[in-house]
Write a protein that holds these residues in place. Structure first.
Motif, mmCIF file in Angstrom:
data_model
loop_
_atom_site.group_PDB
_atom_site.id
_atom_site.type_symbol
_atom_site.label_atom_id
_atom_site.label_comp_id
_atom_site.label_asym_id
_atom_site.label_seq_id
_atom_site.Cartn_x
_atom_site.Cartn_y
_atom_site.Cartn_z
ATOM 1 N N LEU A 147 0.821 -1.215 0.000
ATOM 2 C CA LEU A 147 0.000 0.000 0.000
ATOM 3 C C LEU A 147 0.853 1.263 0.000
ATOM 4 O O LEU A 147 0.422 2.316 -0.484
ATOM 5 N N ALA A 148 2.073 1.165 0.522
ATOM 6 C CA ALA A 148 2.987 2.308 0.511
ATOM 7 C C ALA A 148 3.476 2.625 -0.898
ATOM 8 O O ALA A 148 4.168 3.628 -1.110
ATOM 9 N N GLN A 149 3.083 1.782 -1.870
ATOM 10 C CA GLN A 149 3.425 2.011 -3.274
ATOM 11 C C GLN A 149 2.165 2.216 -4.113
ATOM 12 O O GLN A 149 2.199 2.155 -5.346
ATOM 13 N N ASP A 150 1.058 2.470 -3.440
ATOM 14 C CA ASP A 150 -0.230 2.636 -4.106
ATOM 15 C C ASP A 150 -0.214 3.864 -5.021
ATOM 16 O O ASP A 150 0.551 4.809 -4.808
ATOM 17 N N LYS A 151 -1.077 3.858 -6.021
ATOM 18 C CA LYS A 151 -1.156 5.006 -6.935
ATOM 19 C C LYS A 151 -1.771 6.231 -6.271
ATOM 20 O O LYS A 151 -1.560 7.363 -6.726
ATOM 21 N N SER A 152 -2.504 6.030 -5.179
ATOM 22 C CA SER A 152 -3.104 7.144 -4.448
ATOM 23 C C SER A 152 -2.111 7.706 -3.433
ATOM 24 O O SER A 152 -1.591 6.974 -2.594
ATOM 25 N N SER A 153 -1.875 9.007 -3.478
ATOM 26 C CA SER A 153 -0.903 9.612 -2.563
ATOM 27 C C SER A 153 -1.367 9.535 -1.115
ATOM 28 O O SER A 153 -0.546 9.366 -0.207
ATOM 29 N N LYS A 180 12.692 4.516 -0.521
ATOM 30 C CA LYS A 180 12.072 4.864 -1.810
ATOM 31 C C LYS A 180 11.116 6.045 -1.629
ATOM 32 O O LYS A 180 11.139 7.000 -2.415
ATOM 33 N N ASN A 181 10.310 6.003 -0.572
ATOM 34 C CA ASN A 181 9.342 7.075 -0.355
ATOM 35 C C ASN A 181 9.985 8.335 0.211
ATOM 36 O O ASN A 181 9.398 9.416 0.160
ATOM 37 N N SER A 182 11.199 8.201 0.745
ATOM 38 C CA SER A 182 11.909 9.395 1.227
ATOM 39 C C SER A 182 12.379 10.260 0.057
ATOM 40 O O SER A 182 12.813 11.396 0.264
ATOM 41 N N LEU A 183 12.262 9.752 -1.152
ATOM 42 C CA LEU A 183 12.634 10.490 -2.364
ATOM 43 C C LEU A 183 11.397 10.979 -3.118
ATOM 44 O O LEU A 183 11.501 11.505 -4.229
ATOM 45 N N SER A 184 10.223 10.821 -2.506
ATOM 46 C CA SER A 184 8.961 11.212 -3.132
ATOM 47 C C SER A 184 8.872 12.727 -3.338
ATOM 48 O O SER A 184 9.460 13.509 -2.585
ATOM 49 N N ASN A 185 8.130 13.131 -4.336
ATOM 50 C CA ASN A 185 7.868 14.557 -4.556
ATOM 51 C C ASN A 185 6.812 15.097 -3.597
ATOM 52 O O ASN A 185 6.648 16.311 -3.471
ATOM 53 N N ASN A 186 6.105 14.189 -2.944
ATOM 54 C CA ASN A 186 5.074 14.586 -1.987
ATOM 55 C C ASN A 186 5.732 14.863 -0.636
ATOM 56 O O ASN A 186 6.349 13.973 -0.050
ATOM 57 N N ASN A 187 5.626 16.084 -0.149
ATOM 58 C CA ASN A 187 6.311 16.478 1.086
ATOM 59 C C ASN A 187 5.945 15.598 2.272
ATOM 60 O O ASN A 187 6.813 15.177 3.045
ATOM 61 N N GLN A 188 4.646 15.349 2.448
ATOM 62 C CA GLN A 188 4.188 14.588 3.609
ATOM 63 C C GLN A 188 4.712 13.156 3.568
ATOM 64 O O GLN A 188 5.203 12.643 4.575
ATOM 65 N N ALA A 193 8.511 9.159 5.582
ATOM 66 C CA ALA A 193 9.510 8.122 5.298
ATOM 67 C C ALA A 193 10.837 8.433 5.989
ATOM 68 O O ALA A 193 11.481 7.535 6.556
ATOM 69 N N ILE A 194 11.239 9.696 5.954
ATOM 70 C CA ILE A 194 12.479 10.087 6.626
ATOM 71 C C ILE A 194 12.377 9.829 8.125
ATOM 72 O O ILE A 194 13.320 9.315 8.746
ATOM 73 N N LYS A 195 11.238 10.148 8.690
ATOM 74 C CA LYS A 195 11.035 9.898 10.125
ATOM 75 C C LYS A 195 11.126 8.410 10.437
ATOM 76 O O LYS A 195 11.718 7.995 11.436
ATOM 77 N N ILE A 209 18.179 14.435 5.538
ATOM 78 C CA ILE A 209 17.852 15.600 6.372
ATOM 79 C C ILE A 209 18.536 16.851 5.833
ATOM 80 O O ILE A 209 17.908 17.921 5.717
ATOM 81 N N ILE A 210 19.792 16.740 5.477
ATOM 82 C CA ILE A 210 20.525 17.893 4.937
ATOM 83 C C ILE A 210 19.873 18.373 3.644
ATOM 84 O O ILE A 210 19.735 19.583 3.398
ATOM 85 N N SER A 211 19.441 17.431 2.816
ATOM 86 C CA SER A 211 18.766 17.783 1.566
ATOM 87 C C SER A 211 17.471 18.546 1.848
ATOM 88 O O SER A 211 17.177 19.557 1.189
ATOM 89 N N GLU A 212 16.697 18.077 2.838
ATOM 90 C CA GLU A 212 15.452 18.765 3.203
ATOM 91 C C GLU A 212 15.735 20.181 3.681
ATOM 92 O O GLU A 212 15.031 21.129 3.319
ATOM 93 N N LEU A 213 16.767 20.331 4.490
ATOM 94 C CA LEU A 213 17.106 21.645 5.037
ATOM 95 C C LEU A 213 17.585 22.597 3.940
ATOM 96 O O LEU A 213 17.232 23.782 3.942
ATOM 97 N N HIS A 214 18.348 22.088 2.987
ATOM 98 C CA HIS A 214 18.808 22.933 1.887
ATOM 99 C C HIS A 214 17.643 23.347 0.974
ATOM 100 O O HIS A 214 17.621 24.476 0.473
ATOM 101 N N ASN A 215 16.697 22.441 0.812
ATOM 102 C CA ASN A 215 15.532 22.747 -0.033
ATOM 103 C C ASN A 215 14.518 23.647 0.671
ATOM 104 O O ASN A 215 13.685 24.283 0.016
ATOM 105 N N GLU A 216 14.588 23.684 2.005
ATOM 106 C CA GLU A 216 13.698 24.519 2.832
ATOM 107 C C GLU A 216 12.230 24.236 2.544
ATOM 108 O O GLU A 216 11.385 25.134 2.571
#
Length: 271
Positions: A147-153, A180-188, A193-195, A209-216
């Motif tokens: 389900l973590a790979q479902d087409k529905s976000s 895989k989901n830590s690289l998603s375009n969906n912020n949530q 996934a990172i958590k 984490i560093i990538s998230e902080l740089h992207n703000e």
């Protein structure tokens, strides 16, 4: 339990035109934690009327804190529906009822639930995801991975949340889907996934984490990750720079800015 008050509440729930109004009545009915109410709900579940069935299930699923006396009987009714009914509304209602009581799930129940992971209905798959949250059995975890790979976000989000923070099981399969989901375009989804990876002390978390902080581009969920990860204070310079950059910005959400400031304060106390 046919007192004037409960009769009126049942009627209002049955005739409710909005979800908010419906749940207001259900919430009031759940306050009557008596054997009479339990019996009345089972009568509703056994009726031929779909709305009555749903009302009975919705009340019982969260009727009082100690539901052990009737939960097995309720499961018998619900899982009979799962095997005999194609009505999506009834299945949706029943799956959420299971989710509120999933500590009572047995392997035989989970095997029946498996068929819903391939349902054409997004609502049914979403309710299935909810029904599995916190269940530490392999069959449930395997379903959540799918389900973590479902087409529905929204389903991917809930399943990622379930795998990341609602169970303690840690294995390569779980870590792989979380990464895989830590690289998603969906912020949530990405931050859930990172958590989840942070909870498992995964070595890849630091770069994420560093990538998230740089992207703000992160939400308040990300602050919780920073506050609970080992050595979260190492990220203070980046976090402080972000705060200084936006603290006077009138377009920034004030609640987000306040959470960011609190995150800095707590991490500074760790030093």
């Amino acid at each position: 339990m046919n007192t004037p008050e409960t009769i009126k509440l049942f009627e209002k729930a049955y005739k409710a035109k909005t979800d908010n109004n419906y749940w207001n009545q259900i919430s009031q009915l759940r306050k009557f934690t008596t054997q009479e109410m339990i019996s009345e709900c089972f009568l509703l579940i056994d009726s031929e009327d779909l709305k009555s069935k749903q009302i009975g299930i919705d009340i019982l699923s969260q009727l009082g804190r100690k539901r052990k006396s009737f939960i097995h009987k309720m499961f018998d009714k619900i899982f009979y529906f799962f095997e005999t009914s194609n009505n999506e509304n009834l299945i949706f209602t029943s799956l959420f009822a299971v989710g509120h009581n999933n500590e009572y799930l047995k392997i035989k129940h989970l095997k029946i639930l498996e068929k819903f992971k391939d349902s054409k209905s997004t609502d049914v798959r979403y309710a299935l995801t909810f029904s599995l949250l916190g269940v530490e059995k392999k069959i449930a975890i395997d379903m959540l991975i799918e389900l973590a790979q479902d087409k529905s976000s929204k389903i991917r989000d809930w399943a990622t949340f379930g795998l990341g923070t609602q169970i303690e099981t840690d294995n390569e399969e779980i870590r792989n889907i979380l990464y895989k989901n830590s690289l998603s375009n969906n912020n949530q989804i990405r931050q859930e996934a990172i958590k989840g990876l942070a909870n498992r002390d995964d070595k890849r978390v630091e770069k994420l984490i560093i990538s998230e902080l740089h992207n703000e581009n992160f939400c308040t969920l990300f602050f919780d990750t920073l506050l609970n990860i080992k050595n979260g204070e190492q990220y203070l310079p980046l976090i402080i720079n972000i705060y200084d950059k936006y603290k006077h910005d009138q377009n920034i959400n004030t609640e987000w800015l306040s959470d960011l400031k609190n995150c800095i304060k707590v991490l500074q106390e760790y030093n």
